[in-house]
Scaffold this motif. Structure first.
Motif, PDB file in Angstrom:
ATOM      1  N   ARG A  35     -23.124  63.793  16.276  1.00 58.06           N
ATOM      2  CA  ARG A  35     -22.171  63.337  15.259  1.00 58.06           C
ATOM      3  C   ARG A  35     -20.761  63.237  15.849  1.00 58.06           C
ATOM      4  O   ARG A  35     -19.769  63.656  15.223  1.00 58.06           O
ATOM      5  CB  ARG A  35     -22.185  64.243  14.039  1.00 58.06           C
ATOM      6  CG  ARG A  35     -23.557  64.311  13.344  1.00 58.06           C
ATOM      7  CD  ARG A  35     -23.518  65.225  12.112  1.00 58.06           C
ATOM      8  NE  ARG A  35     -24.821  65.342  11.502  1.00 58.06           N
ATOM      9  CZ  ARG A  35     -25.732  66.261  11.852  1.00 58.06           C
ATOM     10  NH1 ARG A  35     -25.481  67.101  12.835  1.00 58.06           N
ATOM     11  NH2 ARG A  35     -26.897  66.306  11.229  1.00 58.06           N
ATOM     12  N   GLY A  36     -20.703  62.746  17.085  1.00 59.88           N
ATOM     13  CA  GLY A  36     -19.417  62.522  17.725  1.00 59.88           C
ATOM     14  C   GLY A  36     -18.810  63.761  18.360  1.00 59.88           C
ATOM     15  O   GLY A  36     -17.707  63.693  18.906  1.00 59.88           O
ATOM     16  N   HIS A  89     -26.229  71.979  17.174  1.00 61.24           N
ATOM     17  CA  HIS A  89     -25.327  72.319  16.065  1.00 61.24           C
ATOM     18  C   HIS A  89     -25.970  73.332  15.126  1.00 61.24           C
ATOM     19  O   HIS A  89     -25.276  74.195  14.548  1.00 61.24           O
ATOM     20  CB  HIS A  89     -24.942  71.043  15.291  1.00 61.24           C
ATOM     21  CG  HIS A  89     -24.003  71.287  14.161  1.00 61.24           C
ATOM     22  ND1 HIS A  89     -22.756  71.853  14.334  1.00 61.24           N
ATOM     23  CD2 HIS A  89     -24.119  71.047  12.813  1.00 61.24           C
ATOM     24  CE1 HIS A  89     -22.155  71.948  13.159  1.00 61.24           C
ATOM     25  NE2 HIS A  89     -22.961  71.452  12.216  1.00 61.24           N
ATOM     26  N   HIS A  90     -27.286  73.262  14.966  1.00 59.24           N
ATOM     27  CA  HIS A  90     -27.997  74.162  14.047  1.00 59.24           C
ATOM     28  C   HIS A  90     -28.963  75.110  14.777  1.00 59.24           C
ATOM     29  O   HIS A  90     -29.853  75.695  14.153  1.00 59.24           O
ATOM     30  CB  HIS A  90     -28.788  73.354  13.004  1.00 59.24           C
ATOM     31  CG  HIS A  90     -27.935  72.478  12.154  1.00 59.24           C
ATOM     32  ND1 HIS A  90     -27.800  71.113  12.358  1.00 59.24           N
ATOM     33  CD2 HIS A  90     -27.133  72.767  11.084  1.00 59.24           C
ATOM     34  CE1 HIS A  90     -26.991  70.595  11.467  1.00 59.24           C
ATOM     35  NE2 HIS A  90     -26.561  71.578  10.669  1.00 59.24           N
ATOM     36  N   ILE A  91     -28.783  75.258  16.092  1.00 61.25           N
ATOM     37  CA  ILE A  91     -29.740  76.030  16.878  1.00 61.25           C
ATOM     38  C   ILE A  91     -29.812  77.499  16.446  1.00 61.25           C
ATOM     39  O   ILE A  91     -30.899  78.080  16.375  1.00 61.25           O
ATOM     40  CB  ILE A  91     -29.398  75.929  18.397  1.00 61.25           C
ATOM     41  CG1 ILE A  91     -30.450  76.665  19.235  1.00 61.25           C
ATOM     42  CG2 ILE A  91     -28.004  76.469  18.682  1.00 61.25           C
ATOM     43  CD1 ILE A  91     -31.811  76.056  19.185  1.00 61.25           C
ATOM     44  N   THR A  92     -28.664  78.084  16.084  1.00 58.85           N
ATOM     45  CA  THR A  92     -28.664  79.510  15.715  1.00 58.85           C
ATOM     46  C   THR A  92     -29.501  79.751  14.466  1.00 58.85           C
ATOM     47  O   THR A  92     -30.349  80.663  14.431  1.00 58.85           O
ATOM     48  CB  THR A  92     -27.216  79.999  15.480  1.00 58.85           C
ATOM     49  OG1 THR A  92     -26.449  79.811  16.679  1.00 58.85           O
ATOM     50  CG2 THR A  92     -27.213  81.474  15.116  1.00 58.85           C
ATOM     51  N   GLU A  93     -29.313  78.908  13.445  1.00 62.50           N
ATOM     52  CA  GLU A  93     -30.070  79.087  12.200  1.00 62.50           C
ATOM     53  C   GLU A  93     -31.558  78.848  12.424  1.00 62.50           C
ATOM     54  O   GLU A  93     -32.399  79.588  11.881  1.00 62.50           O
ATOM     55  CB  GLU A  93     -29.558  78.117  11.123  1.00 62.50           C
ATOM     56  CG  GLU A  93     -28.133  78.388  10.657  1.00 62.50           C
ATOM     57  CD  GLU A  93     -27.101  77.736  11.560  1.00 62.50           C
ATOM     58  OE1 GLU A  93     -27.488  77.201  12.631  1.00 62.50           O
ATOM     59  OE2 GLU A  93     -25.907  77.755  11.195  1.00 62.50           O
ATOM     60  N   ARG A  94     -31.896  77.835  13.250  1.00 65.73           N
ATOM     61  CA  ARG A  94     -33.298  77.501  13.465  1.00 65.73           C
ATOM     62  C   ARG A  94     -34.028  78.625  14.231  1.00 65.73           C
ATOM     63  O   ARG A  94     -35.191  78.910  13.973  1.00 65.73           O
ATOM     64  CB  ARG A  94     -33.417  76.186  14.228  1.00 65.73           C
ATOM     65  CG  ARG A  94     -32.999  74.968  13.445  1.00 65.73           C
ATOM     66  CD  ARG A  94     -33.952  74.746  12.258  1.00 65.73           C
ATOM     67  NE  ARG A  94     -33.453  73.648  11.419  1.00 65.73           N
ATOM     68  CZ  ARG A  94     -32.683  73.821  10.366  1.00 65.73           C
ATOM     69  NH1 ARG A  94     -32.310  75.053  10.016  1.00 65.73           N
ATOM     70  NH2 ARG A  94     -32.283  72.781   9.644  1.00 65.73           N
TER      71      ARG A  94
END
Length: 429
Positions: free
Chosen positions: A31-32, A91-96
């Motif tokens: 996302r840029g 960007h969402h690696i920690t939650e996953r």
């Protein structure tokens, strides 16, 4: 990608390489915004503050994504990206990762993995069992070998004889003791039957090759260098063991000089040297120390303290046996003067080159010393070494000079040796 391997059939499962060192290449524009995998993603911090590694998490540099290698192996039906193609949304690696750790799929996969990790259920289970049996066998062999080596070393005995043939009376102390133990030890008996008198090149822990891979441990030269740093700190470093094929001074000198050259050092700058007391090393005219000193005039020779003390203790072993026979009467009470006189005369004959005293005066000296020992009521003054310490601590050597000479060493036959042994005993005490 190799996911898992066994450690040389040792029974230990090793997780695959996580490739953490390659995560700097994981940069992606999401996302840029440029994002990448972080090192802390490979760890989870518990509520108590303890950080635990996520050993199941693997980064693939070729796919630029991460996998759960356990789920990839055991959760075939899962549609989660960590279990299939790989996950790369940094960007969402920690939650996953947290979500995956708490999922039923992951827990079931861990159970399957643990179940398959049991040795009896592995493909290589038989190899693991054979490996462990082999390891235990050689450990038991080595345990017996070390015990015999310690026994022989403590007594300063030679290890090998004229040959290494089991059953031969000239095969030396090491094999002889091993054969004696085998009479009562079924394990060792079978080992000697299976591995004894075999060709060289086969491990058995009963041949001379067990000892530094040389026919005799005495054919090894140890090189140790001692130097002083600019701030005055003395440093000592072991350099190497060298196989030698002769003990003469000329060969030893050329060997030492060659090693010094290989190290890129100038032997002319040496300011000291230390060897054992053998004539080929310490000889005043043709020994190694003289030859080195001709090349490096500042290299003063000092006898090796460890070797000197070793000689001293070997002498004392002989001494403790002889003193009981020839000097033990001093510790016996209720002896008549005539009984002491008989023993004193034997000592005067033994030490005729060291003692200048008549029998009557000698008896008086012994009786006075015995009285002093008794009056102190000191139970520690029993062994020859204790007697010498007692004389020295009480500073009474000048009062009982003949007693000290006899205690010093019953095997000494010349005053020069008496002087040298006395110096060594001072070093030890």
């Amino acid at each position: 990608m190799a996911l898992i391997h066994y450690g040389q059939f040792s029974g230990t499962l090793h997780p695959p390489n996580q490739s953490i060192q390659a995560i700097d290449e994981s940069k992606k524009s999401i996302r840029g915004v440029s994002r990448k995998l972080k090192k802390h993603n490979f760890f989870v911090t518990k509520k108590n503050g303890i950080s635990v590694p996520r050993t199941w998490l693997i980064y693939s540099p070729s796919n630029v994504s991460v996998f759960c290698y356990i789920c990839k192996l055991y959760a075939k039906t899962s549609k989660h990206l960590l279990c299939k193609e790989g996950y790369s949304d940094w960007h969402h690696i920690t939650e996953r990762l947290i979500e995956h750790e708490n999922s039923t799929t992951y827990r079931n996969a861990i159970c399957d993995y643990s179940n398959r990790s049991v040795e009896l259920k592995r493909i290589v289970c038989q190899l693991v069992k054979e490996y462990k049996t082999e390891v235990q066998y050689w450990r038991n062999t080595l345990k017996r070998t070390i015990a015999v080596i310690q026994f022989i070393s403590q007594r300063g005995l030679a290890f090998f004889g004229d040959n290494e043939i089991l059953g031969n009376s000239h095969n030396g102390n090491f094999l002889g003791i091993m054969e004696l133990l085998a009479t009562f030890d079924q394990f060792l008996k079978e080992h000697l039957n299976n591995y004894g008198n075999k060709d060289s090149g086969k491990s058995n822990y009963i041949s001379s090759h067990t000892f530094h891979s040389t026919p005799n441990v005495t054919h090894i030269l140890a090189i140790v260098l001692r130097y002083v740093k600019s701030e005055g700190q003395a440093i000592e470093r072991f350099i190497k063991f060298i196989d030698i094929y002769s003990h003469n001074a000329e060969y030893s000198t050329s060997t030492v000089i060659e090693i010094i050259k290989q190290l890129g050092l100038n032997i002319e700058n040496f300011v000291g040297q230390s060897h054992d007391d053998a004539s080929n090393m310490a000889g005043k005219y043709t020994g190694l120390q003289v030859r080195i000193k001709k090349i490096a005039p500042a290299a003063e020779y000092l006898p090796c303290a460890a070797h000197s003390l070793n000689l001293k203790y070997k002498k004392e072993e002989k001494f403790n046996v002889n003193v009981e026979k020839k000097f033990g009467f001093l510790f016996k009470e209720n002896l008549t003067r005539n009984e002491i006189m008989t023993r004193i005369k034997a000592l005067i004959l033994l030490y005729e080159n060291e003692l200048d005293i008549d029998a009557e005066s000698f008896v008086d000296e012994f009786i006075q010393f015995q009285s002093l020992i008794t009056s102190t009521n000191n139970s520690t003054t029993i062994t020859p070494t204790d007697q010498l310490k007692f004389i020295r601590n009480m500073q009474i050597a000048h009062t009982f000079p003949n007693v000290e000479t006899c205690i010093l060493d019953t095997s000494v036959t010349d005053l020069e040796t008496v002087r040298r042994v006395r110096q060594l005993k001072k070093m030890a005490i």
